[in-house]
Design a protein around this motif. Structure first.
Motif, PDB file in Angstrom:
ATOM      1  N   SER A 573      16.428  -0.096  47.874  1.00 26.92           N
ATOM      2  CA  SER A 573      15.174   0.184  47.157  1.00 26.92           C
ATOM      3  C   SER A 573      14.749  -1.058  46.375  1.00 26.92           C
ATOM      4  O   SER A 573      14.996  -1.168  45.173  1.00 26.92           O
ATOM      5  CB  SER A 573      15.359   1.372  46.203  1.00 26.92           C
ATOM      6  N   PRO A 574      14.125  -2.010  47.069  1.00 22.93           N
ATOM      7  CA  PRO A 574      13.752  -3.268  46.400  1.00 22.93           C
ATOM      8  C   PRO A 574      12.792  -3.092  45.231  1.00 22.93           C
ATOM      9  O   PRO A 574      12.868  -3.834  44.252  1.00 22.93           O
ATOM     10  CB  PRO A 574      13.111  -4.086  47.528  1.00 22.93           C
ATOM     11  N   VAL A 575      11.898  -2.081  45.317  1.00 21.69           N
ATOM     12  CA  VAL A 575      10.927  -1.883  44.229  1.00 21.69           C
ATOM     13  C   VAL A 575      11.622  -1.405  42.963  1.00 21.69           C
ATOM     14  O   VAL A 575      11.429  -1.968  41.873  1.00 21.69           O
ATOM     15  CB  VAL A 575       9.837  -0.881  44.654  1.00 21.69           C
ATOM     16  N   SER A 576      12.452  -0.375  43.086  1.00 23.54           N
ATOM     17  CA  SER A 576      13.137   0.139  41.894  1.00 23.54           C
ATOM     18  C   SER A 576      14.111  -0.901  41.343  1.00 23.54           C
ATOM     19  O   SER A 576      14.312  -0.993  40.124  1.00 23.54           O
ATOM     20  CB  SER A 576      13.882   1.434  42.234  1.00 23.54           C
ATOM     21  N   SER A 577      14.706  -1.685  42.248  1.00 25.48           N
ATOM     22  CA  SER A 577      15.612  -2.738  41.805  1.00 25.48           C
ATOM     23  C   SER A 577      14.864  -3.796  41.002  1.00 25.48           C
ATOM     24  O   SER A 577      15.350  -4.278  39.975  1.00 25.48           O
ATOM     25  CB  SER A 577      16.290  -3.374  43.018  1.00 25.48           C
ATOM     26  N   ALA A 578      13.672  -4.156  41.466  1.00 20.63           N
ATOM     27  CA  ALA A 578      12.862  -5.147  40.749  1.00 20.63           C
ATOM     28  C   ALA A 578      12.422  -4.613  39.391  1.00 20.63           C
ATOM     29  O   ALA A 578      12.433  -5.336  38.388  1.00 20.63           O
ATOM     30  CB  ALA A 578      11.644  -5.518  41.587  1.00 20.63           C
ATOM     31  N   ILE A 579      12.057  -3.341  39.347  1.00 20.21           N
ATOM     32  CA  ILE A 579      11.649  -2.725  38.078  1.00 20.21           C
ATOM     33  C   ILE A 579      12.812  -2.738  37.076  1.00 20.21           C
ATOM     34  O   ILE A 579      12.632  -3.053  35.891  1.00 20.21           O
ATOM     35  CB  ILE A 579      11.148  -1.279  38.308  1.00 20.21           C
ATOM     36  N   LYS A 580      13.989  -2.401  37.566  1.00 22.19           N
ATOM     37  CA  LYS A 580      15.166  -2.399  36.696  1.00 22.19           C
ATOM     38  C   LYS A 580      15.439  -3.813  36.154  1.00 22.19           C
ATOM     39  O   LYS A 580      15.766  -4.001  34.983  1.00 22.19           O
ATOM     40  CB  LYS A 580      16.383  -1.897  37.483  1.00 22.19           C
ATOM     41  N   ARG A 581      15.274  -4.812  37.043  1.00 21.10           N
ATOM     42  CA  ARG A 581      15.512  -6.195  36.635  1.00 21.10           C
ATOM     43  C   ARG A 581      14.479  -6.649  35.590  1.00 21.10           C
ATOM     44  O   ARG A 581      14.808  -7.301  34.596  1.00 21.10           O
ATOM     45  CB  ARG A 581      15.465  -7.095  37.868  1.00 21.10           C
ATOM     46  N   PHE A 582      13.227  -6.278  35.823  1.00 21.56           N
ATOM     47  CA  PHE A 582      12.166  -6.653  34.873  1.00 21.56           C
ATOM     48  C   PHE A 582      12.368  -5.977  33.521  1.00 21.56           C
ATOM     49  O   PHE A 582      12.058  -6.562  32.476  1.00 21.56           O
ATOM     50  CB  PHE A 582      10.787  -6.308  35.440  1.00 21.56           C
ATOM     51  N   LYS A 583      12.864  -4.769  33.536  1.00 24.03           N
ATOM     52  CA  LYS A 583      13.142  -4.081  32.272  1.00 24.03           C
ATOM     53  C   LYS A 583      14.188  -4.842  31.459  1.00 24.03           C
ATOM     54  O   LYS A 583      14.080  -4.955  30.236  1.00 24.03           O
ATOM     55  CB  LYS A 583      13.621  -2.654  32.542  1.00 24.03           C
ATOM     56  N   CYS A 584      15.187  -5.342  32.158  1.00 24.79           N
ATOM     57  CA  CYS A 584      16.217  -6.133  31.472  1.00 24.79           C
ATOM     58  C   CYS A 584      15.623  -7.428  30.925  1.00 24.79           C
ATOM     59  O   CYS A 584      15.948  -7.869  29.819  1.00 24.79           O
ATOM     60  CB  CYS A 584      17.374  -6.442  32.427  1.00 24.79           C
ATOM     61  N   GLN A 585      14.741  -8.059  31.694  1.00 20.97           N
ATOM     62  CA  GLN A 585      14.126  -9.318  31.250  1.00 20.97           C
ATOM     63  C   GLN A 585      13.240  -9.115  30.025  1.00 20.97           C
ATOM     64  O   GLN A 585      13.193  -9.954  29.129  1.00 20.97           O
ATOM     65  CB  GLN A 585      13.295  -9.922  32.389  1.00 20.97           C
ATOM     66  N   LEU A 586      12.550  -7.978  29.993  1.00 24.70           N
ATOM     67  CA  LEU A 586      11.589  -7.720  28.919  1.00 24.70           C
ATOM     68  C   LEU A 586      12.191  -6.987  27.724  1.00 24.70           C
ATOM     69  O   LEU A 586      11.511  -6.783  26.711  1.00 24.70           O
ATOM     70  CB  LEU A 586      10.418  -6.897  29.462  1.00 24.70           C
ATOM     71  N   ALA A 587      13.456  -6.596  27.834  1.00 20.05           N
ATOM     72  CA  ALA A 587      14.089  -5.803  26.764  1.00 20.05           C
ATOM     73  C   ALA A 587      14.072  -6.545  25.432  1.00 20.05           C
ATOM     74  O   ALA A 587      14.311  -7.750  25.361  1.00 20.05           O
ATOM     75  CB  ALA A 587      15.529  -5.475  27.160  1.00 20.05           C
ATOM     76  N   LYS A 588      13.768  -5.808  24.368  1.00 19.21           N
ATOM     77  CA  LYS A 588      13.768  -6.367  23.014  1.00 19.21           C
ATOM     78  C   LYS A 588      15.120  -6.117  22.351  1.00 19.21           C
ATOM     79  O   LYS A 588      15.843  -5.178  22.704  1.00 19.21           O
ATOM     80  CB  LYS A 588      12.668  -5.698  22.181  1.00 19.21           C
ATOM     81  N   ARG A 589      15.423  -6.937  21.398  1.00 22.49           N
ATOM     82  CA  ARG A 589      16.672  -6.766  20.663  1.00 22.49           C
ATOM     83  C   ARG A 589      16.610  -5.487  19.824  1.00 22.49           C
ATOM     84  O   ARG A 589      15.620  -5.227  19.138  1.00 22.49           O
ATOM     85  CB  ARG A 589      16.909  -7.969  19.752  1.00 22.49           C
ATOM     86  N   GLY A 590      17.652  -4.681  19.903  1.00 22.38           N
ATOM     87  CA  GLY A 590      17.748  -3.479  19.093  1.00 22.38           C
ATOM     88  C   GLY A 590      17.004  -2.287  19.628  1.00 22.38           C
ATOM     89  O   GLY A 590      16.948  -1.230  19.001  1.00 22.38           O
ATOM     90  N   VAL A 591      16.387  -2.425  20.804  1.00 20.56           N
ATOM     91  CA  VAL A 591      15.628  -1.314  21.387  1.00 20.56           C
ATOM     92  C   VAL A 591      16.390  -0.752  22.585  1.00 20.56           C
ATOM     93  O   VAL A 591      16.853  -1.508  23.431  1.00 20.56           O
ATOM     94  CB  VAL A 591      14.238  -1.788  21.857  1.00 20.56           C
TER      95      VAL A 591
END
Length: 591
Positions: A573-591
């Motif tokens: 599932s390349p789309v869901s995998s990319a979304i998961k990766r982007f979430k990690c990239q955009l994650a804020k500290r403490g959230v």
């Protein structure tokens, strides 16, 4: 009379003078003599030129000009006159014409200044010729004469410093940019070290300040270049350089980088050097010529173990000033390759940079840190950890933030395992830390690379057998990963994805045809293949070739194979995998 001179007279009378109406023949004969004597360390060729020019009154420079116009290699002319020109009776007009021809022929060549020293020697031995040459160069106002005007002024200053200095000060204000730049360059080359020359240095600085006040970037760059040579002579010059580092123009910034490069070993601890260097961190990624020079400076600072914090601060400021899309799409090695090569050699330093920048709240630094990790792969460095020194300072919130950035930016299975697992080296271990690592492996890494995770953790389990906390963490991850891999292996393979031997053969055949087609197209306009011999190889179970009208010995072929574990979720599932990766990239500290 020396044997060399006797031989030269013979060559002139028997070989050169009979060809007086054929300049190319004369030049070619002298070049042939030079080529032989350059190995034997004899200088008959020089004597021949002097006898022709000085005794027989044959203008050798004019011969050289005519020969170049007839197609003779310019370098041949340069090589035979560079050590002789100072001993000739010079026709100034011929010399000026020759210098223009050589300038056009050699423009952009790194050795284009090869005649600077010979012209300086000529002026030193024949100062009257030097002064006449200078006057005509100024009168003609040609770009080709710019560097030679500087050479002549500096040489004349060794005979009458005050006169040459005063003349250079006047020429610095000349409306012609060629003459002005030449005079400014000469003012930076004059010898001010003697006590009686200190006042002349003050006059030079005043002139430079006046020129800097003009809104002419190229003029300012020329002044900076000359000021850079005078750094040790007066503290005021250092202050001027620091102020000029604020000018956001590539020409000026480049000359400041040249100045820093020139004095990096002598002045690296001085305030002016550090301030100027840090101000240049404002330069754009587009100013590659300046960045290349700064890259060498930073690399040397690290090699000499001078001030690693200065390098760290410069890189931080430079990254902060660049557009995020540039840092996302390019590797930091594209700009600071020499610096990165030095950093990579020190494991503690590279781990420090990766950890520090993955922990930064600015997304720019995450992309840079990820690019360094990719660079490590190119350098075949597969085992790298996060810095324990920094990890010990972080709480669980910071650890979670860093882990997310690693999962979002790092793709290599080996580096993913090493970087994520290395947070367990923190001195203050607790259940929260364990849970972060376990979740990272179970939810991300183990799902993509189960075999790699098992191999990695089994090795860690052996080496860390005495650490019960880490061993317990390993056991939890291993149990899950083995069960997950076992479940995957038990899944039946769909018939639709099974191919017959014939189908596989056809696919491989088509792939081979595409490869050969691409290879042949690349060969068509290849300079390399046009100058190399093509040898046809016949192959089957063994191969041999035909060369020198005979067949070579047979060499039997052996099969080789290699495999790479691809990330499973990217395939499923390349789309869901990319979304998961982007979430990690955009994650804020403490959230």
């Amino acid at each position: 009379m020396s044997s060399t001179k006797i031989e030269a007279i013979r060559i002139v009378n028997e070989v050169l003078l009979p060809n007086i109406n054929n300049p190319s023949k004369i030049i070619n004969e002298i070049v042939s003599i030079w080529e032989y004597e350059n190995i034997e360390k004899i200088e008959t060729y020089s004597e021949c030129i002097q006898i022709l020019n000085n005794k027989h009154h044959i203008n050798f420079l004019k011969l050289a000009i005519d020969t170049i116009k007839n197609g003779t290699n310019t370098w041949d002319i340069v090589l035979i006159i560079k050590d002789t020109i100072s001993d000739l009776v010079i026709d100034i007009d011929s010399l000026l014409e020759l210098l223009i021809i050589l300038y056009k022929e050699m423009k952009g060549d790194l050795a284009s200044g090869i005649l600077h020293e010979p012209i300086g020697k000529l002026v030193s031995l024949q100062p009257d010729i030097g002064r006449s040459l200078l006057e005509k160069m100024i009168l003609h106002n040609e770009e080709a004469y710019t560097d030679y005007i500087s050479v002549i002024l500096v040489t004349l200053s060794t005979q009458d410093f005050e006169k040459a200095h005063r003349y250079a000060l006047d020429l610095a204000e000349n409306p012609s940019k060629f003459i002005s730049y030449a005079a400014i360059n000469a003012l930076g080359l004059f010898s001010y070290e003697l006590p009686q020359h200190k006042e002349f240095l003050n006059q030079t600085l005043e002139k430079f300040k006046s020129l800097l006040s003009k809104e002419d970037i190229n003029l300012q760059a020329s002044v900076v270049h000359s000021l850079g040579r005078l750094i040790p002579l007066k503290t005021e010059i250092k202050d001027i350089i620091v102020k000029l580092a604020d000018i956001q123009e590539q020409e000026v910034q480049y000359q400041i980088s040249v100045t820093l490069f020139r004095w990096k070993k002598d002045s690296f601890r001085e305030v002016w050097f550090k301030e100027s260097l840090l101000k240049l961190a404002q330069i754009s990624y587009q100013q590659k010529i300046v960045i290349d020079k700064l890259d060498l400076i930073l690399a040397d600072i690290l090699k000499l173990e001078i001030d690693s914090k200065l390098v760290e601060q410069f890189l931080y400021n430079w990254i902060k000033n660049q557009p995020i899309e540039i840092l996302r799409n390019n590797n930091i090695a594209d700009y600071f390759d020499s610096t990165l090569r030095v950093i990579v050699k020190n494991k503690d330093v590279i781990e420090y940079y990766i950890t520090m920048w993955f922990n930064d709240d600015d997304y720019k630094f995450h992309f840079v840190s990820a690019s360094i990790v990719r660079y490590l792969k190119i350098c075949e460095i597969n085992c790298i950890k996060l810095s324990k020194t920094l990890i010990d300072q972080f709480d669980n919130e910071d650890i979670l933030f860093i882990i997310r950035k690693i999962l979002g930016h790092v793709f290599d299975s080996s580096l993913l395992c090493h970087l994520t697992f290395s947070v367990l080296q923190r001195s203050n271990k607790d259940e929260g830390l364990k849970q972060i690592v376990v979740n990272a492996f179970i939810s991300h890494i183990s799902r993509d690379y189960p075999k790699r995770v098992i191999d990695f953790l089994e090795l860690q389990e052996i080496s860390l057998i005495e650490d019960s906390f880490i061993k317990n963490t390993i056991t939890i991850i291993l149990d899950y990963t083995k069960k997950y891999l076992s479940a995957l292996n038990e899944l039946p393979r769909l018939k639709e994805f099974k191919s017959t031997n014939a189908q596989r053969y056809q696919i491989e055949l088509e792939q081979q045809k595409n490869i050969m087609s691409t290879f042949e197209k690349a060969q068509e306009n290849s300079i390399f293949f046009s100058i190399t011999e093509r040898i046809t190889i016949k192959y089957g179970h063994s191969w041999f070739h035909w060369c020198d009208n005979k067949f070579s010995e047979r060499n039997y072929l052996n099969s080789i194979s290699t495999s790479v574990e691809v990330p499973r979720t990217e395939l499923i599932s390349p789309v869901s995998s990319a979304i998961k990766r982007f979430k990690c990239q955009l994650a804020k500290r403490g959230v």
